[in-house]
Design a protein around this motif. Sequence first.
Motif, PDB file in Angstrom:
ATOM      1  N   ARG A 167       0.834  -1.191   0.000  1.00 45.78           N
ATOM      2  CA  ARG A 167       0.000   0.000   0.000  1.00 45.78           C
ATOM      3  C   ARG A 167       0.875   1.249   0.000  1.00 45.78           C
ATOM      4  NH1 ARG A 167      -3.207  -3.221  -1.149  1.00 45.78           N
ATOM      5  NH2 ARG A 167      -5.172  -3.801  -0.109  1.00 45.78           N
ATOM      6  N   ARG A 168       0.389   2.306  -0.647  1.00 47.35           N
ATOM      7  CA  ARG A 168       0.998   3.631  -0.520  1.00 47.35           C
ATOM      8  C   ARG A 168       0.033   4.474   0.313  1.00 47.35           C
ATOM      9  NH1 ARG A 168       4.202   6.824  -5.116  1.00 47.35           N
ATOM     10  NH2 ARG A 168       5.600   5.148  -4.470  1.00 47.35           N
ATOM     11  N   LEU A 169       0.485   4.879   1.489  1.00 53.05           N
ATOM     12  CA  LEU A 169      -0.393   5.506   2.467  1.00 53.05           C
ATOM     13  C   LEU A 169       0.003   6.946   2.750  1.00 53.05           C
ATOM     14  CD1 LEU A 169      -0.556   2.621   5.114  1.00 53.05           C
ATOM     15  CD2 LEU A 169      -2.170   3.065   3.247  1.00 53.05           C
ATOM     16  N   ASP A 170      -1.001   7.753   3.056  1.00 48.75           N
ATOM     17  CA  ASP A 170      -0.786   9.069   3.639  1.00 48.75           C
ATOM     18  C   ASP A 170      -0.979   8.909   5.140  1.00 48.75           C
ATOM     19  OD1 ASP A 170      -0.639   9.997   1.047  1.00 48.75           O
ATOM     20  OD2 ASP A 170      -2.715  10.668   0.985  1.00 48.75           O
ATOM     21  N   PRO A 171       0.098   8.938   5.934  1.00 50.21           N
ATOM     22  CA  PRO A 171      -0.060   8.722   7.380  1.00 50.21           C
ATOM     23  C   PRO A 171      -0.700   9.931   8.064  1.00 50.21           C
ATOM     24  CG  PRO A 171       2.233   9.204   6.831  1.00 50.21           C
ATOM     25  CD  PRO A 171       1.503   9.111   5.533  1.00 50.21           C
ATOM     26  N   PHE A 172      -1.875   9.708   8.663  1.00 49.58           N
ATOM     27  CA  PHE A 172      -2.609  10.779   9.333  1.00 49.58           C
ATOM     28  C   PHE A 172      -2.354  10.809  10.832  1.00 49.58           C
ATOM     29  CE2 PHE A 172      -6.367  11.501   6.189  1.00 49.58           C
ATOM     30  CZ  PHE A 172      -5.468  11.972   5.237  1.00 49.58           C
ATOM     31  N   GLY A 173      -2.056   9.654  11.435  1.00 51.43           N
ATOM     32  CA  GLY A 173      -1.876   9.646  12.879  1.00 51.43           C
ATOM     33  C   GLY A 173      -1.508   8.274  13.400  1.00 51.43           C
ATOM     34  N   LEU A 174      -1.014   8.249  14.635  1.00 49.75           N
ATOM     35  CA  LEU A 174      -0.711   7.011  15.343  1.00 49.75           C
ATOM     36  C   LEU A 174      -1.538   6.959  16.617  1.00 49.75           C
ATOM     37  CD1 LEU A 174       3.170   6.899  14.945  1.00 49.75           C
ATOM     38  CD2 LEU A 174       1.595   5.094  14.198  1.00 49.75           C
ATOM     39  N   VAL A 175      -2.058   5.776  16.929  1.00 49.05           N
ATOM     40  CA  VAL A 175      -2.864   5.572  18.127  1.00 49.05           C
ATOM     41  C   VAL A 175      -2.304   4.380  18.883  1.00 49.05           C
ATOM     42  CG1 VAL A 175      -5.155   4.979  19.025  1.00 49.05           C
ATOM     43  CG2 VAL A 175      -4.956   6.524  17.060  1.00 49.05           C
ATOM     44  N   MET A 176      -2.128   4.541  20.194  1.00 49.16           N
ATOM     45  CA  MET A 176      -1.769   3.393  21.023  1.00 49.16           C
ATOM     46  C   MET A 176      -3.021   2.944  21.776  1.00 49.16           C
ATOM     47  SD  MET A 176       0.888   2.939  24.219  1.00 49.16           S
ATOM     48  CE  MET A 176       2.384   2.541  23.323  1.00 49.16           C
ATOM     49  N   LYS A 177      -3.423   1.717  21.549  1.00 46.74           N
ATOM     50  CA  LYS A 177      -4.597   1.144  22.202  1.00 46.74           C
ATOM     51  C   LYS A 177      -4.149  -0.064  23.012  1.00 46.74           C
ATOM     52  CE  LYS A 177      -9.026   0.008  22.859  1.00 46.74           C
ATOM     53  NZ  LYS A 177      -9.957   0.782  23.690  1.00 46.74           N
ATOM     54  N   ALA A 178      -4.238   0.033  24.347  1.00 44.24           N
ATOM     55  CA  ALA A 178      -3.883  -1.067  25.240  1.00 44.24           C
ATOM     56  C   ALA A 178      -2.492  -1.628  24.924  1.00 44.24           C
ATOM     57  CB  ALA A 178      -4.934  -2.181  25.160  1.00 44.24           C
ATOM     58  N   GLY A 179      -1.541  -0.716  24.642  1.00 37.14           N
ATOM     59  CA  GLY A 179      -0.180  -1.132  24.392  1.00 37.14           C
ATOM     60  C   GLY A 179       0.112  -1.515  22.958  1.00 37.14           C
ATOM     61  N   THR A 180      -0.872  -1.457  22.072  1.00 38.86           N
ATOM     62  CA  THR A 180      -0.695  -1.809  20.672  1.00 38.86           C
ATOM     63  C   THR A 180      -0.794  -0.555  19.808  1.00 38.86           C
ATOM     64  OG1 THR A 180      -1.639  -4.018  21.009  1.00 38.86           O
ATOM     65  CG2 THR A 180      -1.586  -3.195  18.749  1.00 38.86           C
ATOM     66  N   TRP A 181       0.175  -0.376  18.892  1.00 32.46           N
ATOM     67  CA  TRP A 181       0.205   0.793  18.023  1.00 32.46           C
ATOM     68  C   TRP A 181      -0.589   0.548  16.745  1.00 32.46           C
ATOM     69  CZ3 TRP A 181       1.737   5.518  19.258  1.00 32.46           C
ATOM     70  CH2 TRP A 181       2.662   5.706  20.283  1.00 32.46           C
ATOM     71  N   TYR A 182      -1.354   1.567  16.332  1.00 30.12           N
ATOM     72  CA  TYR A 182      -2.095   1.530  15.067  1.00 30.12           C
ATOM     73  C   TYR A 182      -1.769   2.788  14.262  1.00 30.12           C
ATOM     74  CZ  TYR A 182      -4.869  -2.185  17.209  1.00 30.12           C
ATOM     75  OH  TYR A 182      -5.253  -3.351  17.819  1.00 30.12           O
ATOM     76  N   PRO A 212      -5.712  16.813   5.566  1.00 22.78           N
ATOM     77  CA  PRO A 212      -6.987  17.538   5.677  1.00 22.78           C
ATOM     78  C   PRO A 212      -7.055  18.379   6.953  1.00 22.78           C
ATOM     79  CG  PRO A 212      -7.341  15.233   5.103  1.00 22.78           C
ATOM     80  CD  PRO A 212      -5.897  15.364   5.466  1.00 22.78           C
ATOM     81  N   LEU A 213      -7.417  19.632   6.806  1.00 25.20           N
ATOM     82  CA  LEU A 213      -7.450  20.531   7.952  1.00 25.20           C
ATOM     83  C   LEU A 213      -8.519  20.139   8.960  1.00 25.20           C
ATOM     84  CD1 LEU A 213      -6.964  23.975   6.135  1.00 25.20           C
ATOM     85  CD2 LEU A 213      -5.249  22.593   7.341  1.00 25.20           C
ATOM     86  N   ASP A 214      -9.568  19.457   8.487  1.00 23.65           N
ATOM     87  CA  ASP A 214     -10.674  19.116   9.383  1.00 23.65           C
ATOM     88  C   ASP A 214     -10.549  17.707   9.966  1.00 23.65           C
ATOM     89  OD1 ASP A 214     -11.075  17.762   7.031  1.00 23.65           O
ATOM     90  OD2 ASP A 214     -13.217  18.208   6.874  1.00 23.65           O
TER      91      ASP A 214
END
Length: 345
Positions: A167-182, A212-214
């Motif tokens: 995949r070619r992705l535009d990274p928008f953000g990282l989230v850590m959920k219960a010790g797991t990164w998404y 995206p600004l929003d």
Amino acid sequence: MRASRLVQLLLLLQTRGRTTAPELARELEVSVRTVYRDIEALSAAGIPVYSEPGRAGGVRLVDGYRTRLTGLTTEEADAVLLAGSPGAAADLGLGTVLATAQLKVLAALPPELRGRATRIADRVHIDAPGWFHRPDETPTLTTVADALWHDRKLDVRYGRKDRVVERRLDPFGLVMKAGTWYLIGRDGSDIRSYRVGRIIAAEPTGETFDRPLDFDLAAHWSAASDDFARSMLRVRARCRIAASHVPLLRLMNDPAAVTEALASAGSPDSEGWIVLTLPSESYEVLAHAILPLGQFIEVLEPPELRAQLATTAAEMFARYNRDQPAAGRSISPTPNSTRQRHNSI
């Protein structure tokens, strides 16, 4: 109260630059009229703040103006030292940066607050992952984070259950959920979540993208998590359950499943039992969630789940009553004793 709001307004303008009055009003949870009154108060106090009209206008400070606000309260100093997760910062390659920032905050505090803040760090430790959870290996996380900081497109090889996809992705953000990164990334026009531990390889392309600004990362994650939890609830069983044991549903079922079940619940009958519909991802998972409730729940339908539970109960009865004296074959915990055991967990 207003003095605290004026300080917050000044810090918002200092950190964000030009900001519209409606945006400030939402952030401060006041009316736009109140924002304008606060701006006038800051100006009267000698703060170089002004408004620019027009579509590209807003409220801003004079270029280069900075203020040093060191008057932290005791609670604010505690919160600063507790904020963030050292483990998460280290994962992102920011461990040293976080440590340096905390040292700078400590150095700016008066002695009485500095001592209390260091005691907080000695007495409180945050361990984010749940019990029996081993964090993913994330060798590509720092590469992903670097692309995220600089709004660069990212080529990834992602491992699914049955194959590896590119995949070619535009990274928008990282989230850590219960010790797991998404990673929250855009693939074409779709915004999806990717478990970083399954990213086999990641390489920045050098090509940038417009974020995206929003886009609101927290709001997107909350909505996506709710949608995912609901999508996993593929089967449902109509059950009778003792009213005293309804709270125990939360121990064995997903929160989204419990929410749906409680919404479907009727009133207790003359025996104190409630009819509700309990959803789950599969009948096998549902059977495992129902069994711990023992004799305090009965599946009414579907018939195949009733048959599965009946078979399991018969096999358990035969196993535990094998070669046992007759006097020891009847052990029935009372509802109160069962509830007491669960409440002690």
